[in-house]
Write a protein that holds these residues in place. Sequence first.
Motif, PDB file in Angstrom:
ATOM      1  N   ILE A  55       0.858  -1.185   0.000  1.00 49.50           N
ATOM      2  CA  ILE A  55       0.000   0.000   0.000  1.00 49.50           C
ATOM      3  C   ILE A  55       0.892   1.233   0.000  1.00 49.50           C
ATOM      4  CG2 ILE A  55      -1.754   1.331   1.216  1.00 49.50           C
ATOM      5  CD1 ILE A  55      -3.076  -1.144   0.351  1.00 49.50           C
ATOM      6  N   LYS A  56       0.881   1.959  -1.106  1.00 48.16           N
ATOM      7  CA  LYS A  56       1.763   3.117  -1.260  1.00 48.16           C
ATOM      8  C   LYS A  56       1.071   4.440  -0.974  1.00 48.16           C
ATOM      9  CE  LYS A  56       5.032   0.362  -2.611  1.00 48.16           C
ATOM     10  NZ  LYS A  56       6.184   0.091  -1.720  1.00 48.16           N
ATOM     11  N   GLY A  57      -0.239   4.468  -1.153  1.00 44.80           N
ATOM     12  CA  GLY A  57      -0.966   5.715  -0.963  1.00 44.80           C
ATOM     13  C   GLY A  57      -2.451   5.502  -1.103  1.00 44.80           C
ATOM     14  N   PHE A  58      -3.165   6.619  -1.246  1.00 51.87           N
ATOM     15  CA  PHE A  58      -4.627   6.559  -1.237  1.00 51.87           C
ATOM     16  C   PHE A  58      -5.211   7.544  -2.242  1.00 51.87           C
ATOM     17  CE2 PHE A  58      -3.123   5.086   2.852  1.00 51.87           C
ATOM     18  CZ  PHE A  58      -3.832   3.903   2.992  1.00 51.87           C
ATOM     19  N   ARG A  59      -6.513   7.332  -2.504  1.00 51.03           N
ATOM     20  CA  ARG A  59      -7.234   8.203  -3.423  1.00 51.03           C
ATOM     21  C   ARG A  59      -8.689   8.265  -3.005  1.00 51.03           C
ATOM     22  NH1 ARG A  59      -8.263   7.459  -9.953  1.00 51.03           N
ATOM     23  NH2 ARG A  59      -9.765   5.897  -9.243  1.00 51.03           N
ATOM     24  N   HIS A  60      -9.301   9.403  -3.257  1.00 54.19           N
ATOM     25  CA  HIS A  60     -10.744   9.554  -3.094  1.00 54.19           C
ATOM     26  C   HIS A  60     -11.278  10.044  -4.437  1.00 54.19           C
ATOM     27  CE1 HIS A  60     -14.474  10.243  -0.779  1.00 54.19           C
ATOM     28  NE2 HIS A  60     -14.655  11.261  -1.588  1.00 54.19           N
ATOM     29  N   ILE A  61     -12.461   9.591  -4.823  1.00 51.14           N
ATOM     30  CA  ILE A  61     -12.994   9.962  -6.134  1.00 51.14           C
ATOM     31  C   ILE A  61     -13.635  11.342  -6.033  1.00 51.14           C
ATOM     32  CG2 ILE A  61     -14.480   9.229  -8.044  1.00 51.14           C
ATOM     33  CD1 ILE A  61     -14.063   6.337  -7.134  1.00 51.14           C
TER      34      ILE A  61
ATOM     35  N   LYS B  23     -13.026  20.679   6.169  1.00 56.91           N
ATOM     36  CA  LYS B  23     -12.082  20.668   7.298  1.00 56.91           C
ATOM     37  C   LYS B  23     -11.723  19.253   7.748  1.00 56.91           C
ATOM     38  CE  LYS B  23     -11.453  22.596  11.951  1.00 56.91           C
ATOM     39  NZ  LYS B  23     -12.099  23.412  13.042  1.00 56.91           N
ATOM     40  N   GLN B  24     -12.725  18.386   7.869  1.00 56.36           N
ATOM     41  CA  GLN B  24     -12.474  17.032   8.337  1.00 56.36           C
ATOM     42  C   GLN B  24     -11.663  16.228   7.324  1.00 56.36           C
ATOM     43  OE1 GLN B  24     -13.299  16.268  11.406  1.00 56.36           O
ATOM     44  NE2 GLN B  24     -12.526  14.170  11.350  1.00 56.36           N
ATOM     45  N   PHE B  25     -11.990  16.407   6.049  1.00 60.44           N
ATOM     46  CA  PHE B  25     -11.253  15.722   4.989  1.00 60.44           C
ATOM     47  C   PHE B  25      -9.792  16.170   4.997  1.00 60.44           C
ATOM     48  CE2 PHE B  25      -9.809  15.110   0.593  1.00 60.44           C
ATOM     49  CZ  PHE B  25     -10.211  13.804   0.358  1.00 60.44           C
ATOM     50  N   MET B  26      -9.568  17.450   5.127  1.00 62.20           N
ATOM     51  CA  MET B  26      -8.203  17.985   5.141  1.00 62.20           C
ATOM     52  C   MET B  26      -7.423  17.497   6.369  1.00 62.20           C
ATOM     53  SD  MET B  26      -8.607  21.860   3.641  1.00 62.20           S
ATOM     54  CE  MET B  26      -6.837  22.127   3.415  1.00 62.20           C
ATOM     55  N   HIS B  27      -8.119  17.308   7.470  1.00 60.25           N
ATOM     56  CA  HIS B  27      -7.448  16.746   8.653  1.00 60.25           C
ATOM     57  C   HIS B  27      -6.897  15.351   8.329  1.00 60.25           C
ATOM     58  CE1 HIS B  27      -6.538  15.302  12.651  1.00 60.25           C
ATOM     59  NE2 HIS B  27      -7.368  14.291  12.456  1.00 60.25           N
ATOM     60  N   GLY B  28      -7.717  14.543   7.655  1.00 61.11           N
ATOM     61  CA  GLY B  28      -7.266  13.209   7.269  1.00 61.11           C
ATOM     62  C   GLY B  28      -6.057  13.268   6.343  1.00 61.11           C
ATOM     63  N   ILE B  29      -6.107  14.162   5.367  1.00 59.97           N
ATOM     64  CA  ILE B  29      -4.995  14.321   4.431  1.00 59.97           C
ATOM     65  C   ILE B  29      -3.733  14.767   5.158  1.00 59.97           C
ATOM     66  CG2 ILE B  29      -4.152  15.622   2.431  1.00 59.97           C
ATOM     67  CD1 ILE B  29      -6.291  13.579   1.680  1.00 59.97           C
ATOM     68  N   SER B  30      -3.892  15.587   6.185  1.00 60.10           N
ATOM     69  CA  SER B  30      -2.732  16.119   6.917  1.00 60.10           C
ATOM     70  C   SER B  30      -1.906  15.022   7.580  1.00 60.10           C
ATOM     71  CB  SER B  30      -3.189  17.125   7.983  1.00 60.10           C
ATOM     72  OG  SER B  30      -3.798  16.465   9.092  1.00 60.10           O
ATOM     73  N   LEU B  31      -2.498  13.838   7.754  1.00 60.49           N
ATOM     74  CA  LEU B  31      -1.809  12.731   8.428  1.00 60.49           C
ATOM     75  C   LEU B  31      -1.029  11.833   7.476  1.00 60.49           C
ATOM     76  CD1 LEU B  31      -4.764  11.745  10.783  1.00 60.49           C
ATOM     77  CD2 LEU B  31      -2.680  12.947  11.468  1.00 60.49           C
ATOM     78  N   LEU B  32      -1.248  11.998   6.188  1.00 62.91           N
ATOM     79  CA  LEU B  32      -0.653  11.080   5.211  1.00 62.91           C
ATOM     80  C   LEU B  32       0.870  11.085   5.245  1.00 62.91           C
ATOM     81  CD1 LEU B  32      -2.928  11.567   2.065  1.00 62.91           C
ATOM     82  CD2 LEU B  32      -2.618   9.457   3.363  1.00 62.91           C
ATOM     83  N   ASN B  33       1.442  12.264   5.295  1.00 64.71           N
ATOM     84  CA  ASN B  33       2.905  12.344   5.237  1.00 64.71           C
ATOM     85  C   ASN B  33       3.557  11.658   6.433  1.00 64.71           C
ATOM     86  OD1 ASN B  33       5.352  13.357   3.922  1.00 64.71           O
ATOM     87  ND2 ASN B  33       5.525  14.696   5.699  1.00 64.71           N
ATOM     88  N   LYS B  34       2.899  11.728   7.576  1.00 63.71           N
ATOM     89  CA  LYS B  34       3.408  11.063   8.782  1.00 63.71           C
ATOM     90  C   LYS B  34       3.602   9.567   8.548  1.00 63.71           C
ATOM     91  CE  LYS B  34       2.090  10.233  13.632  1.00 63.71           C
ATOM     92  NZ  LYS B  34       1.089  10.580  14.689  1.00 63.71           N
ATOM     93  N   TYR B  35       2.734   9.001   7.713  1.00 61.93           N
ATOM     94  CA  TYR B  35       2.788   7.565   7.442  1.00 61.93           C
ATOM     95  C   TYR B  35       3.377   7.257   6.057  1.00 61.93           C
ATOM     96  CZ  TYR B  35       0.190   7.224  11.732  1.00 61.93           C
ATOM     97  OH  TYR B  35      -0.164   7.299  13.065  1.00 61.93           O
ATOM     98  N   ASN B  36       4.045   8.260   5.489  1.00 65.43           N
ATOM     99  CA  ASN B  36       4.774   8.097   4.229  1.00 65.43           C
ATOM    100  C   ASN B  36       3.873   7.603   3.096  1.00 65.43           C
ATOM    101  OD1 ASN B  36       7.128   8.276   2.659  1.00 65.43           O
ATOM    102  ND2 ASN B  36       7.584   6.100   2.931  1.00 65.43           N
ATOM    103  N   CYS B  37       2.668   8.171   3.024  1.00 65.77           N
ATOM    104  CA  CYS B  37       1.696   7.772   2.006  1.00 65.77           C
ATOM    105  C   CYS B  37       1.541   8.862   0.946  1.00 65.77           C
ATOM    106  CB  CYS B  37       0.334   7.516   2.640  1.00 65.77           C
ATOM    107  SG  CYS B  37       0.282   6.134   3.796  1.00 65.77           S
ATOM    108  N   THR B  38       1.373   8.449  -0.296  1.00 66.68           N
ATOM    109  CA  THR B  38       1.099   9.375  -1.385  1.00 66.68           C
ATOM    110  C   THR B  38      -0.400   9.658  -1.471  1.00 66.68           C
ATOM    111  OG1 THR B  38       0.804   7.592  -2.989  1.00 66.68           O
ATOM    112  CG2 THR B  38       3.051   8.447  -2.680  1.00 66.68           C
ATOM    113  N   TYR B  39      -0.750  10.654  -2.301  1.00 71.40           N
ATOM    114  CA  TYR B  39      -2.166  10.916  -2.549  1.00 71.40           C
ATOM    115  C   TYR B  39      -2.377  11.220  -4.028  1.00 71.40           C
ATOM    116  CZ  TYR B  39      -6.932  12.454  -2.236  1.00 71.40           C
ATOM    117  OH  TYR B  39      -8.287  12.549  -2.436  1.00 71.40           O
ATOM    118  N   ASP B  40      -3.274  10.449  -4.668  1.00 75.52           N
ATOM    119  CA  ASP B  40      -3.670  10.674  -6.054  1.00 75.52           C
ATOM    120  C   ASP B  40      -4.866  11.614  -6.106  1.00 75.52           C
ATOM    121  OD1 ASP B  40      -3.014   8.256  -8.527  1.00 75.52           O
ATOM    122  OD2 ASP B  40      -1.899   8.353  -6.639  1.00 75.52           O
ATOM    123  N   LEU B  41      -4.726  12.692  -6.854  1.00 77.78           N
ATOM    124  CA  LEU B  41      -5.809  13.666  -7.021  1.00 77.78           C
ATOM    125  C   LEU B  41      -6.619  13.316  -8.267  1.00 77.78           C
ATOM    126  CD1 LEU B  41      -4.112  17.092  -6.246  1.00 77.78           C
ATOM    127  CD2 LEU B  41      -6.346  16.400  -5.368  1.00 77.78           C
TER     128      LEU B  41
END
Length: 276
Positions: free
Chosen positions: A101-107, A120-138
């Motif tokens: 598992i390298k990262g995550f995506r939301h449609i 705000k809540q969605f951005m809070h979740g995104i703010s944690l990704l780097n801590k766990y070394n995860c990418t994000y596909d836009l």
Amino acid sequence: MLKIDTHQHFWKYHPVKDAWITDDLKVIQRDLLPNDVEPILPEYNISGCVAVQADQSEAENDFLLGLAEKHNFIKGIVGWVDFNARDIEERLAYYSDIKLIKGFRHILQAEPDEQYMLNKQFMHGISLLNKYNCTYDLLIKQNHLPYAKTFVKAFPQQRFVVDHLAKPNIKAGDIKGWDKNIQAIASHPNVSCKISGMVTEADWTGWKAEDFIPYLDVVFNAFGPKRVMFGSDWPVCNLAGGYAGVIKSVESYINSLAQNEQELFWGKNAVAFYGL
């Protein structure tokens, strides 16, 4: 030359779960699994892929992991988690222990609210990704780009990649507005772009490789050679020329680049971005 396809999907077709695959998309309205694409990859010297979620459930993560166990050409997975969930950090911690598992995506493109990503809540979740070394596909369309610029600016350490060039209207040859917005998001050095999904934004039966040149020029000039990567968007690309068509859509353009830039595009950038 190492070649990685950064964008493949797999599914067992279900008319409710996969309601987006409407009757006008009959070509892909069926089970499409690794066995269907694996024989094609050697023709184009593709040695591995990143499997990207198509269903918004954690069951999708398990499904893709199960496929990766049986097919070692799947080198990484972009999964899904509920970024609005109260236990989002617990879920990210759980997945951070799963190497594939390298990262995550939301449609995001399907959300009724164009500004959903700025919730705000969605951005809070995104703010944690780097801590766990995860990418994000836009996964967005061109109308989302102004909000996406604000979104990525809020997380300067987070690795983002724009899927499918943010879906410009290639069929109409329309570049105005999209070009400035894609340049704006590219000004953030933590954002990359997948050269993927172009054929399905063009005329499915009548596109020519030249149709894509203005869009490729904008993206390569904006992101530079180290922040672009190849993706087929298989099997969705089967609507507009299949795997051969996707290769044809970029081949002559990429062949005109310097050798080191070709290597970055076809594989090295993908390895660096996703940690393959």
